[in-house]
Design a protein around this motif. Sequence first.
Motif, PDB file in Angstrom:
ATOM      1  N   SER A 191       0.759  -1.244   0.072  1.00  0.00           N
ATOM      2  CA  SER A 191       0.096  -0.155   0.239  1.00  0.00           C
ATOM      3  C   SER A 191       0.748   1.300   0.050  1.00  0.00           C
ATOM      4  CB  SER A 191      -1.014   0.039   1.365  1.00  0.00           C
ATOM      5  OG  SER A 191      -0.235   0.354   2.432  1.00  0.00           O
ATOM      6  N   GLY A 192       2.239   1.233   0.321  1.00  0.00           N
ATOM      7  CA  GLY A 192       3.078   2.505   0.242  1.00  0.00           C
ATOM      8  C   GLY A 192       3.625   2.712   1.510  1.00  0.00           C
ATOM      9  N   GLN A 193       3.575   1.578   2.262  1.00  0.00           N
ATOM     10  CA  GLN A 193       4.181   1.980   3.749  1.00  0.00           C
ATOM     11  C   GLN A 193       5.735   1.877   3.546  1.00  0.00           C
ATOM     12  OE1 GLN A 193       4.668  -1.166   6.566  1.00  0.00           O
ATOM     13  NE2 GLN A 193       3.752   0.006   8.161  1.00  0.00           N
ATOM     14  N   THR A 194       6.393   2.914   4.179  1.00  0.00           N
ATOM     15  CA  THR A 194       7.952   3.014   3.977  1.00  0.00           C
ATOM     16  C   THR A 194       8.800   2.910   5.173  1.00  0.00           C
ATOM     17  OG1 THR A 194       8.009   5.434   4.444  1.00  0.00           O
ATOM     18  CG2 THR A 194       7.785   5.165   2.265  1.00  0.00           C
ATOM     19  N   PRO A 195       9.772   2.420   5.124  1.00  0.00           N
ATOM     20  CA  PRO A 195      10.580   2.014   6.294  1.00  0.00           C
ATOM     21  C   PRO A 195      10.522   3.201   7.493  1.00  0.00           C
ATOM     22  CG  PRO A 195      11.782   0.946   4.591  1.00  0.00           C
ATOM     23  CD  PRO A 195      10.554   1.862   4.041  1.00  0.00           C
ATOM     24  N   TYR A 196      10.880   4.210   7.062  1.00  0.00           N
ATOM     25  CA  TYR A 196      10.915   5.603   8.114  1.00  0.00           C
ATOM     26  C   TYR A 196       9.681   5.839   8.558  1.00  0.00           C
ATOM     27  CZ  TYR A 196      11.526   9.850   9.971  1.00  0.00           C
ATOM     28  OH  TYR A 196      11.487  10.888  10.713  1.00  0.00           O
ATOM     29  N   MET A 197       8.589   5.869   7.699  1.00  0.00           N
ATOM     30  CA  MET A 197       7.310   6.365   8.214  1.00  0.00           C
ATOM     31  C   MET A 197       6.690   5.216   9.078  1.00  0.00           C
ATOM     32  SD  MET A 197       6.182   8.973   8.069  1.00  0.00           S
ATOM     33  CE  MET A 197       7.064  10.649   7.151  1.00  0.00           C
ATOM     34  N   ASN A 198       7.234   3.841   8.729  1.00  0.00           N
ATOM     35  CA  ASN A 198       6.763   2.717   9.691  1.00  0.00           C
ATOM     36  C   ASN A 198       7.258   2.815  10.970  1.00  0.00           C
ATOM     37  OD1 ASN A 198       5.832   0.203  10.642  1.00  0.00           O
ATOM     38  ND2 ASN A 198       7.118  -1.140   9.439  1.00  0.00           N
ATOM     39  N   TYR A 199       8.388   3.567  11.117  1.00  0.00           N
ATOM     40  CA  TYR A 199       9.257   3.625  12.499  1.00  0.00           C
ATOM     41  C   TYR A 199       8.560   4.725  13.108  1.00  0.00           C
ATOM     42  CZ  TYR A 199      12.370   6.638  15.086  1.00  0.00           C
ATOM     43  OH  TYR A 199      13.007   7.524  15.717  1.00  0.00           O
ATOM     44  N   VAL A 200       8.208   5.802  12.373  1.00  0.00           N
ATOM     45  CA  VAL A 200       7.545   7.156  13.226  1.00  0.00           C
ATOM     46  C   VAL A 200       6.117   6.727  13.526  1.00  0.00           C
ATOM     47  CG1 VAL A 200       6.654   9.107  12.623  1.00  0.00           C
ATOM     48  CG2 VAL A 200       8.894   8.632  11.740  1.00  0.00           C
ATOM     49  N   GLY A 201       5.575   5.613  12.769  1.00  0.00           N
ATOM     50  CA  GLY A 201       4.068   5.433  12.960  1.00  0.00           C
ATOM     51  C   GLY A 201       3.852   4.557  14.441  1.00  0.00           C
ATOM     52  N   ALA A 202       5.089   3.573  14.280  1.00  0.00           N
ATOM     53  CA  ALA A 202       4.983   2.804  15.484  1.00  0.00           C
ATOM     54  C   ALA A 202       5.326   3.470  16.742  1.00  0.00           C
ATOM     55  CB  ALA A 202       5.970   1.378  15.242  1.00  0.00           C
ATOM     56  N   ALA A 203       6.186   4.430  16.497  1.00  0.00           N
ATOM     57  CA  ALA A 203       6.652   5.240  17.787  1.00  0.00           C
ATOM     58  C   ALA A 203       5.548   6.043  18.134  1.00  0.00           C
ATOM     59  CB  ALA A 203       7.697   5.825  17.396  1.00  0.00           C
ATOM     60  N   GLY A 204       4.607   6.893  17.470  1.00  0.00           N
ATOM     61  CA  GLY A 204       3.827   7.706  17.939  1.00  0.00           C
ATOM     62  C   GLY A 204       2.151   7.166  18.018  1.00  0.00           C
ATOM     63  N   GLY A 205       2.120   6.059  17.350  1.00  0.00           N
ATOM     64  CA  GLY A 205       0.830   5.453  17.174  1.00  0.00           C
ATOM     65  C   GLY A 205       0.776   3.873  17.025  1.00  0.00           C
ATOM     66  N   TRP A 206       1.462   3.216  18.003  1.00  0.00           N
ATOM     67  CA  TRP A 206       1.525   1.801  17.184  1.00  0.00           C
ATOM     68  C   TRP A 206       0.056   1.001  17.046  1.00  0.00           C
ATOM     69  CZ3 TRP A 206       0.062  -2.944  19.302  1.00  0.00           C
ATOM     70  CH2 TRP A 206       0.575  -3.932  18.778  1.00  0.00           C
ATOM     71  N   GLY A 207      -0.014   0.512  15.981  1.00  0.00           N
ATOM     72  CA  GLY A 207      -1.220  -0.297  15.600  1.00  0.00           C
ATOM     73  C   GLY A 207      -2.314   0.647  15.040  1.00  0.00           C
TER      74      GLY A 207
END
Length: 327
Positions: A191-207
């Motif tokens: 769907s376009g998830q990127t490694p860096y944004m995956n990291y930021v998303g997990a840190a700020g709003g996991w799940g």
Amino acid sequence: MMKTLLSTAVLAAIFSANALAAPTIVTEDNYPQAYTNMRLGAVLEKTGGVNQFFAMPNPSSVPAEQFVVRMNRDTAYSVSVIDMSSGDVTVTVPKTDEYVTIQVVDENHETQPMIYGSGEHKLTAKTDHAFVIVRTLDKQVREGLVIEAGSAKPFTVKEWDMASFHAVDKAGNIDFSNGYDQSKAFGNTESGQTPYMNYVGAAGGWGGAMVEDNIYQTSQYFPADSCYETTFVDPGAEFFWSATVYNADGRMFNDTANISSAMDPVANADGSYTIRFGCDGQANNIPVAEGNTTGKFNVLMRHYGPGEQVSNDADGYNATKLIHKVK
């Protein structure tokens, strides 16, 4: 001589074993896997094992007792860790006319579009285990959830270097608060998830959910010593919208932390809504100071089944950008 060689070999073996047993250093690259591994381990402490649901209680107002950052009280939760390796996994949701969804988050913090409604639903994931969460406005649903899985392989919690984890976690949470791309943070590689944004998303709003299911709008931080408000038109969510207040660490800190359209907030005469923050005694008010030891707060709007204007980021449809101090 033989004794010396033997001792050297033994020491080498011990050194090698210790090296293998050393905690894994956490970096931006492996943070989503590290945090997900820890979260799945924490869920298993609640469920008692794989392929079992646990009905989460209402999140605590004590920041340290909250399961992850930016939890909310919009819906009731049931959580599980399911062994997906058999490829034959279903979750059955009892009959209800209320909002209910199933979300799957795999061990790489990749997620899928939510599954809606009652009935038997087939689940899949790329990894052997996955976090599965059921969100609902009907608390009774949680009593009748059924998991059927073709296997029950135990889940292994790995050993992570916590000093490096906390440093990377803090930096990612700051990046999340400063602005991120939800479409690239919560989703999957397809769907376009990127490694860096995956990291930021997990840190700020996991799940977090994908944008087609739930759009998040996040405000800047404000000092928690004044009265603020935002007035906005009905955003037209298919299901409902909500606003939740967090401290500078992304944690709720008060029993009154959120307002949602499902709670029948007071509407203005023209059908718009005004939500207030730190305005004691006024309608639709969320406290921002009591229990907040960080001195700052921000607001996260959630749109469950986002309307077209919200999805297109139309002017006037992001209430978090309209928050202002009341003179």
